[in-house]
Design a protein around this motif. Structure first.
Motif, short mmCIF file in Angstrom:
data_model
loop_
_atom_site.label_atom_id
_atom_site.label_comp_id
_atom_site.label_asym_id
_atom_site.label_seq_id
_atom_site.Cartn_x
_atom_site.Cartn_y
_atom_site.Cartn_z
N ILE A 148 8.12 -2.01 2.34
CA ILE A 148 8.39 -3.25 1.48
C ILE A 148 8.76 -4.26 2.28
O ILE A 148 8.21 -5.58 2.02
CB ILE A 148 9.88 -3.11 0.70
N LEU A 149 9.38 -4.45 3.35
CA LEU A 149 9.93 -5.53 4.08
C LEU A 149 8.75 -6.26 4.60
O LEU A 149 8.73 -7.48 4.68
CB LEU A 149 10.90 -5.21 5.05
N PRO A 150 7.87 -5.67 5.41
CA PRO A 150 6.65 -6.56 6.11
C PRO A 150 6.00 -7.03 5.14
O PRO A 150 5.45 -8.20 4.98
CB PRO A 150 5.92 -5.39 6.80
N TYR A 151 5.45 -6.31 3.87
CA TYR A 151 4.98 -7.07 2.80
C TYR A 151 5.40 -8.50 2.13
O TYR A 151 4.98 -9.37 2.06
CB TYR A 151 4.60 -5.99 1.72
N VAL A 152 6.91 -8.35 1.88
CA VAL A 152 7.54 -9.25 1.41
C VAL A 152 7.56 -10.47 2.28
O VAL A 152 7.22 -11.49 1.85
CB VAL A 152 8.91 -8.78 0.98
N MET A 153 7.76 -10.23 3.51
CA MET A 153 7.82 -11.27 4.78
C MET A 153 6.32 -11.86 4.69
O MET A 153 6.63 -13.09 4.82
CB MET A 153 8.20 -10.79 5.98
#
Length: 309
Positions: A148-153
C-alpha cells in the motif's frame, strides 16, 4: 493487498485459500472424525450403556463433537482460521513496509528505503517526479510488490509533479488510503459470513435433535429414555460447539480489523507528516512572501508617519 493488482484467480494465494483451503479443511476434519472422534464417541457410548466409567475427558469431548453439525462447524472454523492467518501475514508485511520507509517511526535504527528530502528542507515539483519514478522502481521488488505505502506515495508524488498543487496531491494520497481501507473491510465479508453461518448450523442441529426427541417421546413414556436423551444431546451439543467456535472466530476478526485500522492510521500519519507537509507549494510561498512584504511596508509607512509628527 494491492490497489493496482488485487490477487485474483484460482492459482493465486488468495484463490488457493478460498477454494482448496475449504476443500482441504473438510477433508482433514472428516479424516479426523473418521479415525479418532467418532470411534472414541462410539466406544464411550458403548461403555456407558454397560454402566462402565471410561474415565477419560477425551471421551466426553468426543461425545460432544461426534455429530455432523459439529463436524461442519469445525471445518468452517478451520477454513476461517486459514483466511485469518493469511490476512495477519499480509498485515505484518504492510507494517514491515512502513518500517522500511519510516524506520524512525517504528523505532528502527536503519536508513529509509527512499530519502524523500535528500538534505533539502522540502520536496520540489521536480524532485517529486524523480521520487515517484524511484518508488515505482523499488515497488517492482518482490518484497515491496503490491504494497500500500509505496503505491500511495508514488501516486501522490506523481500528482504533485503533474499539477504542482499540494491540495490535489493530498486528495490523491488520502483518497488512495481510504480506498485501501474500504478494500480491507470488504475482504472481511467472508469471515463475517462464517461468524453468522456457524451458529446457524448449530441451531439446525438443535432443531434436528429436538425433532428426533419428539419422535421418540413414545419410547420415553414406555420407560426407555435413552433415545430422547441422545437426541437432546445432539440438540444441545451442536449449539454449544457452534457458539463457542463463533466467539473465538469473532475475537480473531476483531483483532484483525483493529490491526488493519491501526495500519491505515499509521500510514495516514506518515504520509501527512513526512510527505504532504514537506511538499513545496510555490503559490502558497509566494502569497506568504507577499503578505510579509505588505506587513513590512505597512510598518515602515507607520514609522514614517510617527516620525513626521
Amino acid at each position: 493487498m494491492s490497489l493496482r493488482n488485487p490477487e485474483r484467480g484460482l492459482f493465486s494465494v488468495k484463490g488457493l485459500i478460498f477454494t482448496l483451503g475449504l476443500i482441504a479443511s473438510f477433508i482433514f476434519v472428516g479424516t479426523l472424525y473418521g479415525l479418532i472422534i467418532r470411534p472414541g464417541a462410539n466406544k464411550a457410548d458403548l461403555a456407558n450403556s454397560y454402566g462402565v466409567d471410561v474415565g477419560s475427558s477425551f471421551s466426553s469431548l468426543f461425545v460432544i463433537l461426534k455429530d455432523y453439525e459439529q463436524q461442519i462447524c469445525i471445518s468452517l472454523f478451520l477454513w476461517g482460521l486459514m483466511i485469518l492467518i493469511y490476512k495477519f501475514i499480509l498485515l505484518n508485511y504492510e507494517a514491515k513496509t512502513l518500517g522500511r520507509f519510516a524506520p524512525e517511526s517504528e523505532g528502527l535504527d536503519t536508513e529509509p528505503e527512499v530519502d524523500l528530502l535528500a538534505g533539502a528542507r522540502s520536496i520540489t515539483r521536480e524532485r517529486a517526479g524523480a521520487l515517484s519514478a524511484e518508488i515505482d522502481s523499488k515497488s517492482q521488488q518482490h518484497d515491496l510488490h503490491n504494497k500500500i505505502l509505496p503505491y500511495v506515495m508514488a501516486r501522490g508524488l506523481e500528482r504533485y509533479h503533474m499539477t504542482g498543487s499540494v491540495p490535489e496531491a493530498t486528495e490523491t494520497i488520502m483518497g488512495r488510503l481510504e480506498v485501501a481501507s474500504e478494500q480491507q473491510e470488504s475482504e472481511l465479508s467472508m469471515l463475517r459470513y462464517l461468524v453468522w453461518a456457524i451458529p446457524s448450523i448449530g441451531f439446525i442441529g438443535t432443531v434436528r435433535g429436538i425433532g428426533v426427541a419428539l419422535q421418540r417421546a413414545d419410547e420415553a413414556l414406555q420407560g426407555d429414555i435413552s433415545g430422547v436423551t441422545s437426541a437432546l444431546g445432539v440438540a444441545f451439543n451442536s449449539t454449544l460447539v457452534a457458539l463457542f467456535i463463533s466467539i473465538v472466530l469473532m475475537l480473531l476478526i476483531h483483532l484483525l480489523q483493529g490491526g488493519q485500522e491501526g495500519l491505515i492510521l499509521r500510514l495516514q500519519t506518515f504520509c501527512r507528516e513526512q510527505l504532504i507537509d514537506k511538499l513545496y507549494d510555490r503559490e502558497e510561498t509566494a502569497i506568504r512572501e507577499q503578505q510579509t512584504e505588505d506587513k513590512e511596508q505597512k510598518s515602515a509607512s507607520q514609522d514614517e508617519a510617527r516620525s513626521e509628527r
